[in-house]
Design an enzyme around this catalytic site. Sequence first.
Site, PDB file in Angstrom:
ATOM      1  N   TYR A  35       4.084   3.100  -6.644  1.00  0.00           N
ATOM      2  CA  TYR A  35       3.824   4.536  -6.860  1.00  0.00           C
ATOM      3  C   TYR A  35       4.477   5.368  -5.756  1.00  0.00           C
ATOM      4  O   TYR A  35       5.175   6.354  -6.035  1.00  0.00           O
ATOM      5  CB  TYR A  35       2.310   4.754  -6.902  1.00  0.00           C
ATOM      6  CG  TYR A  35       1.902   6.177  -7.179  1.00  0.00           C
ATOM      7  CD1 TYR A  35       2.040   6.722  -8.455  1.00  0.00           C
ATOM      8  CD2 TYR A  35       1.364   6.982  -6.174  1.00  0.00           C
ATOM      9  CE1 TYR A  35       1.650   8.033  -8.723  1.00  0.00           C
ATOM     10  CE2 TYR A  35       0.983   8.288  -6.432  1.00  0.00           C
ATOM     11  CZ  TYR A  35       1.120   8.805  -7.712  1.00  0.00           C
ATOM     12  OH  TYR A  35       0.740  10.113  -7.963  1.00  0.00           O
TER      13      TYR A  35
ATOM     14  N   SER B 229       3.948  13.657  -4.877  1.00  0.00           N
ATOM     15  CA  SER B 229       2.614  13.288  -4.392  1.00  0.00           C
ATOM     16  C   SER B 229       2.702  13.201  -2.865  1.00  0.00           C
ATOM     17  O   SER B 229       3.804  12.998  -2.321  1.00  0.00           O
ATOM     18  CB  SER B 229       2.221  11.914  -4.952  1.00  0.00           C
ATOM     19  OG  SER B 229       1.194  11.328  -4.191  1.00  0.00           O
TER      20      SER B 229
END
Length: 257
Positions: A154, A141
């Site tokens: 995350y 990501s």
Amino acid sequence: MKFNLEGKNAIITGGGSGIGKAIAIALADQGALVHILELNESPAKETAREIHQRNGSAIAYSCDVSNQKEVQKLIGEITKTKALDILINNAGIAHIGDVETTSEEDLDRVYNVNIKGVYNCINASIGAMKENGGVIINMASVAATVGISQRFAYSMTKGAVLTMTYSVAKDYLDFGIRCNSISPARVHTPFVDGYLKKTYPGREEEMFEALSKTQPIGRMGRPEEIANLVVYLCSNEASFITGTDFPIDGGFIRLNG
Ligand SMILES: NC(=O)c1ccc[n+]([C@@H]2O[C@H](COP(=O)([O-])OP(=O)(O)OC[C@H]3O[C@@H](n4cnc5c(N)ncnc54)[C@H](O)[C@@H]3O)[C@@H](O)[C@H]2O)c1
């Protein structure tokens, strides 16, 4: 035909929704046999059904990628009679919070899927790839590089996905295994819709617009745009590419600010 994946044996995790679903369909469209691993079998079956309707080949399985025994048993069965050519580690979960509002349980939950899940699947697959070579793609990501605010756990896990990618790419160069990662900015999937519904009830549309504008290009990505990059990276046309991360982010990393 360019980007031909005819006869390739592929595994994708989290292929029942969003980006993973688009990847599963795109790989099958190019001729791969796609094994779809999902937490629950029914969304995997739905993706497989769509692939069959397009005359592609897919098989659905239920498998929790964070459970090593389950992963080893299933991938062992899938690769018993046929070598593995492609592994796409796509399954991932999020948690919203900074270091103070992320509990130990939150950290472990995100770690178990986003890091240990990737490790489990590579660990169980790599033996079946070593003889003929293959391709591994890990879904990272933009959070891995820039650290998104309120995404402590995350971002941390996606940073690990990046470095696992570099490490595996280096260790398996001599086996003809290419390992790369992809770093999307926001892509419009159930992942994003779920977040908006939970965090901004009643303001989903307004916040969707605001989130869209955080990409300098002015919109979120589409799952199919990520899937097209995956198809390229899995194909022989990308045979010179390994140990690299590919941002696909509407300018998020380089053009903001
Ligand atoms: N959507 C985005 O904006 C975005 C941006 C950057 C990176 N990503 C990454 O892309 C990947 C896919 O995201 P998405 O938006 O399509 O998400 P999604 O929630 O729509 O799909 C993820 C899928 O993974 C499955 N899954 C979750 N935990 C699992 C487990 N333990 N075992 C097996 N399957 C499991 C879920 O059931 C779901 O079907 C994730 O790794 C995510 O972090 C997404």
